[in-house]
Design an enzyme around this catalytic site. Sequence first.
Site, PDB file in Angstrom:
ATOM      1  CB  SER A 137      -6.862  -5.736 -13.250  1.00 16.34           C
ATOM      2  OG  SER A 137      -8.177  -5.346 -13.580  1.00 16.34           O
ATOM      3  CG  HIS A 179      -6.430  -2.039  -8.837  1.00 15.94           C
ATOM      4  ND1 HIS A 179      -6.048  -1.167  -7.837  1.00 15.94           N
ATOM      5  CD2 HIS A 179      -7.626  -1.599  -9.295  1.00 15.94           C
ATOM      6  CE1 HIS A 179      -6.973  -0.225  -7.714  1.00 15.94           C
ATOM      7  NE2 HIS A 179      -7.936  -0.464  -8.586  1.00 15.94           N
ATOM      8  CG  ASN A 212      -0.530  -3.680  -7.985  1.00 20.56           C
ATOM      9  OD1 ASN A 212      -0.400  -4.113  -6.830  1.00 20.56           O
ATOM     10  ND2 ASN A 212      -1.443  -2.775  -8.297  1.00 20.56           N
ATOM     11  CB  THR A 222     -13.041 -16.029  -4.450  1.00 26.40           C
ATOM     12  OG1 THR A 222     -13.587 -15.947  -3.144  1.00 26.40           O
ATOM     13  CG2 THR A 222     -12.998 -17.481  -4.886  1.00 26.40           C
ATOM     14  CD  GLN A 223     -13.063 -15.573  -9.624  1.00 31.12           C
ATOM     15  OE1 GLN A 223     -12.341 -15.860 -10.575  1.00 31.12           O
ATOM     16  NE2 GLN A 223     -13.813 -16.472  -9.002  1.00 31.12           N
ATOM     17  CG  LEU A 255      -1.606   4.536  -8.585  1.00 30.62           C
ATOM     18  CD1 LEU A 255      -0.499   3.773  -7.885  1.00 30.62           C
ATOM     19  CD2 LEU A 255      -2.309   5.472  -7.620  1.00 30.62           C
ATOM     20  CG  ASP A 256      -3.972   1.437  -9.382  1.00 34.11           C
ATOM     21  OD1 ASP A 256      -3.123   0.587  -9.062  1.00 34.11           O
ATOM     22  OD2 ASP A 256      -4.648   2.061  -8.544  1.00 34.11           O
ATOM     23  CG  MET A 298      -1.880  -1.194   1.265  1.00 29.36           C
ATOM     24  SD  MET A 298      -2.903  -1.341  -0.227  1.00 29.36           S
ATOM     25  CE  MET A 298      -4.041   0.010   0.035  1.00 29.36           C
ATOM     26  NE  ARG A 299       4.186   4.246   2.136  1.00 30.63           N
ATOM     27  CZ  ARG A 299       3.651   5.258   2.821  1.00 30.63           C
ATOM     28  NH1 ARG A 299       2.550   5.083   3.520  1.00 30.63           N
ATOM     29  NH2 ARG A 299       4.212   6.445   2.785  1.00 30.63           N
ATOM     30  CB  ILE A 300       2.377   5.792  -4.311  1.00 26.89           C
ATOM     31  CG1 ILE A 300       0.860   5.646  -4.235  1.00 26.89           C
ATOM     32  CG2 ILE A 300       2.806   6.328  -5.675  1.00 26.89           C
ATOM     33  CD1 ILE A 300       0.100   6.941  -4.372  1.00 26.89           C
TER      34      ILE A 300
HETATM   35  C1  GRF Z   1      -6.238  -7.112  -2.317  1.00 22.09           C
HETATM   36  O1  GRF Z   1      -7.596  -6.840  -2.471  1.00 22.09           O
HETATM   37  C2  GRF Z   1      -5.446  -6.548  -3.457  1.00 22.09           C
HETATM   38  O2  GRF Z   1      -6.135  -6.547  -4.670  1.00 22.09           O
HETATM   39  C3  GRF Z   1      -5.219  -5.127  -3.028  1.00 22.09           C
HETATM   40  O3  GRF Z   1      -5.016  -5.206  -1.640  1.00 22.09           O
HETATM   41  C4  GRF Z   1      -5.643  -6.373  -1.123  1.00 22.09           C
HETATM   42  C5  GRF Z   1      -4.581  -7.164  -0.446  1.00 22.09           C
HETATM   43  O4  GRF Z   1      -5.097  -8.294   0.214  1.00 22.09           O
HETATM   44  N1  GRF Z   1      -4.140  -4.533  -3.767  1.00 22.09           N
HETATM   45  P1  GRF Z   1      -4.100  -9.390   0.809  1.00 22.09           P
HETATM   46  O5  GRF Z   1      -3.111  -8.655   1.706  1.00 22.09           O
HETATM   47  O6  GRF Z   1      -3.419 -10.067  -0.340  1.00 22.09           O
HETATM   48  O7  GRF Z   1      -4.975 -10.314   1.581  1.00 22.09           O
END
Ligand code: GRF
Length: 215
Positions: A136, A109, A107, A172-173, A144-145, A90-92
């Site tokens: 994705s 997302h 990554n 799940t996906q 970013l993204d 969670m860091r840019i």
């Molecule tokens: C996931 O939803 C991922 O897509 C997002 O942050 C969440 C991380 O979940 N980037 P985890 O730490 O893998 O359980």
Amino acid sequence: MISLVILISGRGSNLAAIVAEVEAGRLPARIAGVLANRPEAPGLRTAAAHGVPTDVVDHRQFAGREEFDAALASAIDRFSPDLVVLAGFMRILGNTFVRRYENRLINIHPSLLPAFPGLHTHRRALAEGVRIHGCSVHFVTPDLDHGPLIVQAAVPVLDDDDEATLAARVLTQEHRIYPLAVRWFAEGRLKVCDGRVLLAAPQAGDAALIAPATG
Ligand code: GRF
């Protein structure tokens, strides 16, 4: 066999999904190390429980992003990975860092990019009333993204969904497609061409692997 470094900030369920595929022998990769920017990230314990070396580069210890990025890059390079996997990191990351790992930094997302880049994707998807949502996996670029898309999975949005139920269906996906993207990379099948990813050597089972989820 390629080696991976996986970067996390929290729970680490995507990390766990990749570990499970490696341990099952379905993913020809070795997880060289797991790095977190928070010492309390629960995913660090998951990694350690599976015998994966861990390290922490705490962003709060650095004066600014460039210093943090440089320390992170040093920690990564000690493992000499072929691929760097952001899994809920969670860091840019700055341009210099991203370019250093060009075409070997991916990554996941939690939206169907280019829809809903940034944070709170499930909340925003519900607010917009979209009927299809998803996740994705993409190569990371300085934008970013917005990097080249490797694989996506779609899920329906149901009338009685809230943020938690929708997030769970998407997650799940995530656990299905992230190991798949890593496998394709490990097999040398991903080529980036004009900002698009081409999947080399198509195989009979590919369509089934990437088919949208219906549940
Ligand atoms: C996931 O939803 C991922 O897509 C997002 O942050 C969440 C991380 O979940 N980037 P985890 O730490 O893998 O359980």
